[in-house]
Write an enzyme that holds these catalytic residues in place. Sequence first.
Site, mmCIF file in Angstrom:
data_model
loop_
_atom_site.group_PDB
_atom_site.id
_atom_site.type_symbol
_atom_site.label_atom_id
_atom_site.label_comp_id
_atom_site.label_asym_id
_atom_site.label_seq_id
_atom_site.Cartn_x
_atom_site.Cartn_y
_atom_site.Cartn_z
ATOM 1 N N CYS A 1 0.859 -1.177 0.000
ATOM 2 C CA CYS A 1 0.000 0.000 0.000
ATOM 3 C C CYS A 1 0.897 1.228 0.000
ATOM 4 O O CYS A 1 1.893 1.262 0.717
ATOM 5 C CB CYS A 1 -0.868 -0.024 1.260
ATOM 6 N N HIS B 1 -9.169 -3.960 -1.584
ATOM 7 C CA HIS B 1 -8.173 -3.188 -0.824
ATOM 8 C C HIS B 1 -8.544 -1.702 -0.802
ATOM 9 O O HIS B 1 -8.541 -1.061 0.263
ATOM 10 C CB HIS B 1 -6.789 -3.400 -1.455
ATOM 11 N N GLU B 2 -8.873 -1.151 -1.970
ATOM 12 C CA GLU B 2 -9.171 0.289 -2.042
ATOM 13 C C GLU B 2 -10.472 0.623 -1.310
ATOM 14 O O GLU B 2 -10.564 1.668 -0.658
ATOM 15 C CB GLU B 2 -9.219 0.767 -3.494
ATOM 16 N N HIS C 1 -10.061 1.192 2.336
ATOM 17 C CA HIS C 1 -9.596 2.543 2.714
ATOM 18 C C HIS C 1 -10.780 3.469 2.996
ATOM 19 O O HIS C 1 -10.702 4.339 3.869
ATOM 20 C CB HIS C 1 -8.745 3.159 1.601
HETATM 21 ZN ZN ZN Z 1 -3.746 0.987 0.148
#
Ligand code: ZN
Length: 184
Positions: free
Chosen positions: A107, A149-150, A153
């Site tokens: 990341c 993953h995004e 966030h």
């Molecule tokens: Zn990330």
Amino acid sequence: MKVFMGKVLKIREVGDSVLNKISEEVDINKINAEILDIISDLKETLSYGTGYGIAAPQIGINKRIIVVGAKKENVKYNNPEEIPVTAMINPSWKNISDETDFQYEGCMSVPVIRGIVERYKEIELTYYNEQGEKIIKNINGFFARLVQHECDHLDGIVFLEKVKQKNGFSTLENIKKYNLRENI
Ligand code: ZN
């Protein structure tokens, strides 16, 4: 190489509380200059950096916007695919099957460290594009992992929290040195 009209912004790193907040939805009927500027900045910052995706909190903005994009030759995962640069507003997903796999993730907000994260292999992705059109598509493999993953966030989650395996952390250098990818 400057490709987009935005600015390259500083990436926020773990420890910055902006990465731990739940981001707010964008009003799809008001995709205005402010939102389009954020998207330009995300594209510019991603193209300058080393990642395959970026979420607005990583440039300090708690809005539900991500940009993904990966050239096949740059992807260090197994079975990579080409992902065109795509902005996604209010992205969400649900798994299509219960099948998961484990791979190292990195990341831009986490210098050096990589960690093994379990993700769904196939998901149905829903988002709005820059024109405010709703897009629904099934995706899998590396692309599905990247989106999960995004989207994390946007919920204030950094991948480090999802590393459950013993010895689940490494540096990229040691992944290469000890060929750890084959041991997952
Ligand atoms: Zn990330």
